[in-house]
Scaffold this active site. Sequence first.
Site, PDB file in Angstrom:
ATOM      1  N   ARG A  83      11.466  37.778  -7.348  1.00  0.00           N
ATOM      2  CA  ARG A  83      11.811  36.389  -7.632  1.00  0.00           C
ATOM      3  C   ARG A  83      10.649  35.741  -8.380  1.00  0.00           C
ATOM      4  O   ARG A  83       9.550  35.652  -7.846  1.00  0.00           O
ATOM      5  CB  ARG A  83      12.097  35.640  -6.323  1.00  0.00           C
ATOM      6  CG  ARG A  83      12.360  34.166  -6.494  1.00  0.00           C
ATOM      7  CD  ARG A  83      12.750  33.507  -5.164  1.00  0.00           C
ATOM      8  NE  ARG A  83      12.963  32.082  -5.346  1.00  0.00           N
ATOM      9  CZ  ARG A  83      12.105  31.137  -4.978  1.00  0.00           C
ATOM     10  NH1 ARG A  83      10.981  31.440  -4.368  1.00  0.00           N
ATOM     11  NH2 ARG A  83      12.374  29.873  -5.214  1.00  0.00           N
ATOM     12  N   HIS A 126      10.277  25.734 -11.094  1.00  0.00           N
ATOM     13  CA  HIS A 126       9.321  25.773  -9.985  1.00  0.00           C
ATOM     14  C   HIS A 126       8.177  24.822 -10.361  1.00  0.00           C
ATOM     15  O   HIS A 126       7.029  25.215 -10.443  1.00  0.00           O
ATOM     16  CB  HIS A 126       8.860  27.202  -9.726  1.00  0.00           C
ATOM     17  CG  HIS A 126       8.337  27.446  -8.336  1.00  0.00           C
ATOM     18  ND1 HIS A 126       8.796  28.451  -7.518  1.00  0.00           N
ATOM     19  CD2 HIS A 126       7.386  26.803  -7.622  1.00  0.00           C
ATOM     20  CE1 HIS A 126       8.150  28.425  -6.361  1.00  0.00           C
ATOM     21  NE2 HIS A 126       7.272  27.438  -6.398  1.00  0.00           N
ATOM     22  N   GLU A 171      12.894  24.228  -4.251  1.00  0.00           N
ATOM     23  CA  GLU A 171      12.404  23.157  -3.378  1.00  0.00           C
ATOM     24  C   GLU A 171      12.397  21.771  -4.017  1.00  0.00           C
ATOM     25  O   GLU A 171      11.324  21.188  -4.230  1.00  0.00           O
ATOM     26  CB  GLU A 171      11.000  23.496  -2.868  1.00  0.00           C
ATOM     27  CG  GLU A 171      10.923  24.815  -2.133  1.00  0.00           C
ATOM     28  CD  GLU A 171       9.597  25.024  -1.413  1.00  0.00           C
ATOM     29  OE1 GLU A 171       8.646  24.265  -1.646  1.00  0.00           O
ATOM     30  OE2 GLU A 171       9.519  25.956  -0.598  1.00  0.00           O
ATOM     31  N   ASN A 306      13.953  28.582   1.986  1.00  0.00           N
ATOM     32  CA  ASN A 306      12.513  28.773   2.155  1.00  0.00           C
ATOM     33  C   ASN A 306      12.119  28.214   3.508  1.00  0.00           C
ATOM     34  O   ASN A 306      12.488  27.087   3.861  1.00  0.00           O
ATOM     35  CB  ASN A 306      11.722  28.032   1.069  1.00  0.00           C
ATOM     36  CG  ASN A 306      11.865  28.688  -0.296  1.00  0.00           C
ATOM     37  OD1 ASN A 306      12.593  29.669  -0.454  1.00  0.00           O
ATOM     38  ND2 ASN A 306      11.178  28.143  -1.288  1.00  0.00           N
ATOM     39  N   TYR A 308       8.748  28.018   6.281  1.00  0.00           N
ATOM     40  CA  TYR A 308       7.376  28.314   6.700  1.00  0.00           C
ATOM     41  C   TYR A 308       7.172  27.977   8.173  1.00  0.00           C
ATOM     42  O   TYR A 308       6.610  28.755   8.915  1.00  0.00           O
ATOM     43  CB  TYR A 308       6.378  27.582   5.792  1.00  0.00           C
ATOM     44  CG  TYR A 308       6.347  28.214   4.408  1.00  0.00           C
ATOM     45  CD1 TYR A 308       5.529  29.300   4.147  1.00  0.00           C
ATOM     46  CD2 TYR A 308       7.181  27.777   3.385  1.00  0.00           C
ATOM     47  CE1 TYR A 308       5.514  29.935   2.903  1.00  0.00           C
ATOM     48  CE2 TYR A 308       7.186  28.406   2.132  1.00  0.00           C
ATOM     49  CZ  TYR A 308       6.350  29.477   1.906  1.00  0.00           C
ATOM     50  OH  TYR A 308       6.353  30.105   0.693  1.00  0.00           O
ATOM     51  N   GLU A 387      11.738  32.463   0.394  1.00  0.00           N
ATOM     52  CA  GLU A 387      10.287  32.404   0.615  1.00  0.00           C
ATOM     53  C   GLU A 387       9.995  32.356   2.091  1.00  0.00           C
ATOM     54  O   GLU A 387      10.622  31.599   2.837  1.00  0.00           O
ATOM     55  CB  GLU A 387       9.643  31.135   0.011  1.00  0.00           C
ATOM     56  CG  GLU A 387       9.376  31.211  -1.454  1.00  0.00           C
ATOM     57  CD  GLU A 387       8.731  29.940  -2.000  1.00  0.00           C
ATOM     58  OE1 GLU A 387       7.920  29.305  -1.296  1.00  0.00           O
ATOM     59  OE2 GLU A 387       9.061  29.588  -3.140  1.00  0.00           O
TER      60      GLU A 387
HETATM   61  C1  PNW Z   1       6.212  26.363  -1.339  1.00  0.00           C
HETATM   62  N1  PNW Z   1       4.388  21.071   2.003  1.00  0.00           N
HETATM   63  O1  PNW Z   1       5.435  25.195  -1.492  1.00  0.00           O
HETATM   64  C2  PNW Z   1       6.385  26.816  -2.775  1.00  0.00           C
HETATM   65  O2  PNW Z   1       7.690  27.128  -3.178  1.00  0.00           O
HETATM   66  C3  PNW Z   1       5.379  27.813  -3.220  1.00  0.00           C
HETATM   67  O3  PNW Z   1       5.157  27.630  -4.610  1.00  0.00           O
HETATM   68  C4  PNW Z   1       4.114  27.684  -2.401  1.00  0.00           C
HETATM   69  O4  PNW Z   1       3.056  28.438  -2.874  1.00  0.00           O
HETATM   70  C5  PNW Z   1       4.487  28.052  -0.965  1.00  0.00           C
HETATM   71  O5  PNW Z   1       5.535  27.231  -0.482  1.00  0.00           O
HETATM   72  C6  PNW Z   1       3.325  27.968   0.014  1.00  0.00           C
HETATM   73  O6  PNW Z   1       2.849  26.663   0.105  1.00  0.00           O
HETATM   74  C7  PNW Z   1       5.205  24.225  -0.576  1.00  0.00           C
HETATM   75  O7  PNW Z   1       3.303  20.449   1.907  1.00  0.00           O
HETATM   76  C8  PNW Z   1       4.032  23.502  -0.714  1.00  0.00           C
HETATM   77  O8  PNW Z   1       5.242  20.748   2.854  1.00  0.00           O
HETATM   78  C9  PNW Z   1       3.758  22.445   0.139  1.00  0.00           C
HETATM   79  C10 PNW Z   1       4.665  22.125   1.122  1.00  0.00           C
HETATM   80  C11 PNW Z   1       5.862  22.859   1.258  1.00  0.00           C
HETATM   81  C12 PNW Z   1       6.119  23.900   0.407  1.00  0.00           C
END
Ligand code: PNW
Length: 485
Positions: A83, A126, A171, A306, A308, A387
Amino acid sequence: MTATTDATRRRFPDGFLFGAATAAYQIEGAAFEGGRRASIWDAFTRVPGAVTGGDNGDMACDHYHRMPQDVALMRELGLQTYRFSTSWARVRPDGGPVNPAGVDFYSRLVDELLGAGIKPWLTLYHWDLPQALEELGGWTVRETSDRFTEYALSLHDALGDRVTTWTTLNEPWCASFLSYTGGEHAPGHQSVAEGLLASHHLLLGHGQVVHELRARDASLDLGLTLNHTVADPADPQNPADVDAARRLDGQFNRWFLDPVFRGSYPADVVEDVRAVDAAAVERFEAAVHDGDLEVIAAPIDTLGVNYYHGDLVSAEPPATPPVSGAPANARPTRSPYPAPDGLHSVERGLPRTAQNWEVQPEGLTRLLRRIWDDYAAAAGTVLAVTENGAAYDDAVTVDEGTGGIRVDDADRAEFLRAHLAATLDAADAGVDVRGFFYWSLLDNFEWAWGYDKRFGIVHVDYDTQVRTVKHSGREYSRIIRDRAL
Ligand code: PNW
């Protein structure tokens, strides 16, 4: 030998795709070569205090010059799909005419991938909006949705014969609220109205591109990628905490899921925001024209998820606030939430990554099940985890034998394994989830955190540009080969 026997190992469904993800600005470098012009990230990285260490993407991983070797590395790892995103500022610099050298780079990338037996999974946006378009109002103006559609069609002209999976946006929450309301990402504005307008014009651009590409070729796999949280109330018995979780879920998840799958913005969120900034909501409502929501709700084939971490929220500030998961940069930012009052994060003692993001794999299972049950199943849309990954402070040691380096990132390997298991848990519960992309293939430019945070399963030495597969990369390779945990 490990204790796991073949009989106890968990297999992935046939057809499940294993991949890794990157994004153009984070890896390409060559920021002003091959006809590329400035994007909002080239401008924002020059704002004092905006990015840790004053870092920028001028060189990044120099992927623009090392693309064939990077694809060879993907093949070595056994990735089935990759991707990546295309840079608008390379393909249509300044948002204007097509730059043949820019298109050619992606055409060569696609050929290289196909030659290596790797499925290209292309993301159109992106976050690297041409700076020239930002100067005309960026995503706060409707014209940008039309420029985005032209950009998408020019890439389809060039790659449509070889690329079948197209993701419009990565995102949009980050590209709107984190960028135009919170100010943590480019262009760094801090306005509730602008965040609302940007979210609408991003979604409108998404819908327009889906309509146009569908009309050109009904066989394409079309969709978008959203980032999500799993909002849990600190005290499920306390109605105020339950309401805080509703509001966070509304502003982060439903603001995007509802228009795409149901053709309407969530009314409760509109009213929450109106209560704090009525003028902003008025501007937003005027920007939503008749027919826009039908365009945005165009059926999609795949929703990229995505994930985290989730959030434990309370309505009152907790006695001990948790460490923030945002970078401590000099430039002040504000909350990315248009209605942030009474949304407080609560510490729950989970392990944390190097960015202080919580490690919460079971949240991924719940998230996939919820999106499937509430939105995707009825729409005939399948899911993919586009992601998931973690930053850790990798210990780099010199390997006596080879003279090269070793990165024994057991924490990242464990993170990956736990989230793959969480994905399987969702599949076992009946969710049609077709793939998983680790973020990221390479250590890279981590936006407001600069090069300070490393997410890769492949280490990058930013002085020499030497790539070294980490322990986690070898583990992932093994999992992909065995198709089992
Ligand atoms: C995502 N937050 O970014 C992105 O899709 C990627 O490019 C990035 O490198 C990855 O997650 C890791 O950070 C985010 O602050 C960046 O909530 C910041 C946030 C969420 C997603």
